[in-house]
Design a protein around this motif. Sequence first.
Motif, PDB file in Angstrom:
ATOM      1  N   LYS A 185      23.028  28.131 -55.752  1.00 15.76           N
ATOM      2  CA  LYS A 185      21.904  27.469 -55.086  1.00 15.76           C
ATOM      3  C   LYS A 185      22.225  27.310 -53.611  1.00 15.76           C
ATOM      4  CE  LYS A 185      22.023  23.989 -58.010  1.00 15.76           C
ATOM      5  NZ  LYS A 185      21.770  22.630 -58.481  1.00 15.76           N
ATOM      6  N   HIS A 186      21.203  27.426 -52.790  1.00 15.47           N
ATOM      7  CA  HIS A 186      21.360  27.171 -51.362  1.00 15.47           C
ATOM      8  C   HIS A 186      21.124  25.686 -51.142  1.00 15.47           C
ATOM      9  CE1 HIS A 186      21.339  27.861 -47.081  1.00 15.47           C
ATOM     10  NE2 HIS A 186      20.235  27.120 -47.013  1.00 15.47           N
ATOM     11  N   ARG A 187      22.144  25.004 -50.664  1.00 16.84           N
ATOM     12  CA  ARG A 187      22.023  23.567 -50.447  1.00 16.84           C
ATOM     13  C   ARG A 187      22.084  23.272 -48.962  1.00 16.84           C
ATOM     14  NH1 ARG A 187      26.905  21.398 -53.827  1.00 16.84           N
ATOM     15  NH2 ARG A 187      27.839  23.112 -52.706  1.00 16.84           N
ATOM     16  N   THR A 188      21.470  22.194 -48.581  1.00 21.36           N
ATOM     17  CA  THR A 188      21.592  21.721 -47.208  1.00 21.36           C
ATOM     18  C   THR A 188      22.298  20.373 -47.245  1.00 21.36           C
ATOM     19  OG1 THR A 188      19.418  20.683 -47.310  1.00 21.36           O
ATOM     20  CG2 THR A 188      19.520  22.910 -46.419  1.00 21.36           C
ATOM     21  N   HIS A 189      23.111  20.151 -46.249  1.00 19.97           N
ATOM     22  CA  HIS A 189      23.890  18.922 -46.180  1.00 19.97           C
ATOM     23  C   HIS A 189      23.573  18.211 -44.876  1.00 19.97           C
ATOM     24  CE1 HIS A 189      26.269  20.226 -49.632  1.00 19.97           C
ATOM     25  NE2 HIS A 189      26.332  21.405 -49.055  1.00 19.97           N
ATOM     26  N   SER A 190      23.590  16.896 -44.928  1.00 21.46           N
ATOM     27  CA  SER A 190      23.302  16.111 -43.733  1.00 21.46           C
ATOM     28  C   SER A 190      24.445  16.244 -42.729  1.00 21.46           C
ATOM     29  CB  SER A 190      23.109  14.645 -44.096  1.00 21.46           C
ATOM     30  OG  SER A 190      24.338  14.073 -44.488  1.00 21.46           O
ATOM     31  N   ILE A 191      24.128  15.932 -41.499  1.00 20.45           N
ATOM     32  CA  ILE A 191      25.148  15.975 -40.454  1.00 20.45           C
ATOM     33  C   ILE A 191      26.231  14.937 -40.738  1.00 20.45           C
ATOM     34  CG2 ILE A 191      25.546  15.531 -38.002  1.00 20.45           C
ATOM     35  CD1 ILE A 191      22.871  16.841 -37.434  1.00 20.45           C
ATOM     36  N   ASP A 192      25.812  13.804 -41.267  1.00 18.52           N
ATOM     37  CA  ASP A 192      26.802  12.761 -41.605  1.00 18.52           C
ATOM     38  C   ASP A 192      27.798  13.256 -42.653  1.00 18.52           C
ATOM     39  OD1 ASP A 192      25.719  10.878 -39.859  1.00 18.52           O
ATOM     40  OD2 ASP A 192      24.330  10.112 -41.383  1.00 18.52           O
ATOM     41  N   PHE A 193      27.301  13.962 -43.661  1.00 22.75           N
ATOM     42  CA  PHE A 193      28.180  14.488 -44.707  1.00 22.75           C
ATOM     43  C   PHE A 193      29.138  15.520 -44.124  1.00 22.75           C
ATOM     44  CE2 PHE A 193      29.025  17.718 -47.996  1.00 22.75           C
ATOM     45  CZ  PHE A 193      29.698  16.931 -48.917  1.00 22.75           C
ATOM     46  N   LYS A 239      32.963  23.120 -35.789  1.00 24.19           N
ATOM     47  CA  LYS A 239      31.787  22.522 -35.152  1.00 24.19           C
ATOM     48  C   LYS A 239      32.057  21.062 -34.785  1.00 24.19           C
ATOM     49  CE  LYS A 239      28.076  25.379 -36.981  1.00 24.19           C
ATOM     50  NZ  LYS A 239      26.788  25.373 -37.712  1.00 24.19           N
ATOM     51  N   TYR A 240      32.730  20.352 -35.654  1.00 19.82           N
ATOM     52  CA  TYR A 240      33.045  18.946 -35.388  1.00 19.82           C
ATOM     53  C   TYR A 240      33.934  18.841 -34.153  1.00 19.82           C
ATOM     54  CZ  TYR A 240      34.971  14.273 -35.957  1.00 19.82           C
ATOM     55  OH  TYR A 240      35.366  12.972 -35.747  1.00 19.82           O
ATOM     56  N   GLU A 241      34.955  19.699 -34.081  1.00 20.21           N
ATOM     57  CA  GLU A 241      35.867  19.672 -32.940  1.00 20.21           C
ATOM     58  C   GLU A 241      35.167  20.071 -31.646  1.00 20.21           C
ATOM     59  OE1 GLU A 241      40.118  20.530 -35.166  1.00 20.21           O
ATOM     60  OE2 GLU A 241      38.934  22.243 -34.452  1.00 20.21           O
ATOM     61  N   ALA A 242      34.145  20.914 -31.758  1.00 21.48           N
ATOM     62  CA  ALA A 242      33.390  21.338 -30.568  1.00 21.48           C
ATOM     63  C   ALA A 242      32.310  20.327 -30.194  1.00 21.48           C
ATOM     64  CB  ALA A 242      32.759  22.703 -30.816  1.00 21.48           C
ATOM     65  N   ALA A 302      29.597  19.730 -32.030  1.00 19.88           N
ATOM     66  CA  ALA A 302      28.281  20.183 -32.478  1.00 19.88           C
ATOM     67  C   ALA A 302      27.727  19.354 -33.628  1.00 19.88           C
ATOM     68  CB  ALA A 302      28.353  21.651 -32.900  1.00 19.88           C
ATOM     69  N   LEU A 303      28.522  18.475 -34.211  1.00 18.08           N
ATOM     70  CA  LEU A 303      28.036  17.644 -35.306  1.00 18.08           C
ATOM     71  C   LEU A 303      27.676  16.234 -34.851  1.00 18.08           C
ATOM     72  CD1 LEU A 303      30.329  18.687 -38.304  1.00 18.08           C
ATOM     73  CD2 LEU A 303      28.052  19.492 -37.704  1.00 18.08           C
ATOM     74  N   ASP A 304      27.642  16.030 -33.543  1.00 20.42           N
ATOM     75  CA  ASP A 304      27.195  14.738 -33.029  1.00 20.42           C
ATOM     76  C   ASP A 304      25.693  14.625 -33.235  1.00 20.42           C
ATOM     77  OD1 ASP A 304      29.750  14.243 -32.211  1.00 20.42           O
ATOM     78  OD2 ASP A 304      29.388  14.767 -30.106  1.00 20.42           O
ATOM     79  N   ALA A 363      20.197  16.420 -32.336  1.00 18.68           N
ATOM     80  CA  ALA A 363      18.831  16.068 -31.935  1.00 18.68           C
ATOM     81  C   ALA A 363      18.394  16.902 -30.741  1.00 18.68           C
ATOM     82  CB  ALA A 363      18.751  14.585 -31.609  1.00 18.68           C
ATOM     83  N   ALA A 364      19.297  17.127 -29.790  1.00 15.85           N
ATOM     84  CA  ALA A 364      18.959  17.931 -28.613  1.00 15.85           C
ATOM     85  C   ALA A 364      18.674  19.378 -29.005  1.00 15.85           C
ATOM     86  CB  ALA A 364      20.093  17.871 -27.595  1.00 15.85           C
ATOM     87  N   GLU A 365      19.462  19.913 -29.933  1.00 19.82           N
ATOM     88  CA  GLU A 365      19.226  21.283 -30.392  1.00 19.82           C
ATOM     89  C   GLU A 365      17.885  21.396 -31.110  1.00 19.82           C
ATOM     90  OE1 GLU A 365      22.533  22.452 -32.802  1.00 19.82           O
ATOM     91  OE2 GLU A 365      23.912  22.536 -31.092  1.00 19.82           O
ATOM     92  N   LEU A 366      17.572  20.416 -31.936  1.00 15.80           N
ATOM     93  CA  LEU A 366      16.298  20.412 -32.646  1.00 15.80           C
ATOM     94  C   LEU A 366      15.136  20.312 -31.667  1.00 15.80           C
ATOM     95  CD1 LEU A 366      14.931  20.427 -35.418  1.00 15.80           C
ATOM     96  CD2 LEU A 366      15.092  17.928 -35.415  1.00 15.80           C
TER      97      LEU A 366
END
Length: 116
Positions: A3-11, A45-48, A50-52, A57-60
């Motif tokens: 299954k293709h799942r999506t995960h929250s940024i917090d997770f 991504k976290y180290e860069a 990108a997960l802030d 929100a800015a990317e969206l």
Amino acid sequence: MAKHRTHSIDFKRQVAQDYLAGETLHGLAKRHDLSRNLIRIWVRKYEAGALDEDTAAAELLQEYEARIAALERLVGKQALELDFLKGALKHTPRPRSAPTSAITGPVVSPSQRDAD
């Protein structure tokens, strides 16, 4: 099939923090039923940064603005096409309808036919 799942940024952020705190890729992957490669991607991504939340929100917002701009261009193009077609319709001479008598001959009433 998986299954293709999506995960929250917090997770994603929590999993990356757990890995950076010393948990193994294998342990995290098994506990959360995730691919080890996916965890590596999230850690990068976290180290860069990108997960802030602000970055996400800015990317969206940037994606939405690009989509809005594309739709505005499309609407503008369609408005120009409509104006052009309306103008062409105004300047096109209308076909004149021929008088009925020219097509079918002289109009004769039934009383005139009987007189002949």
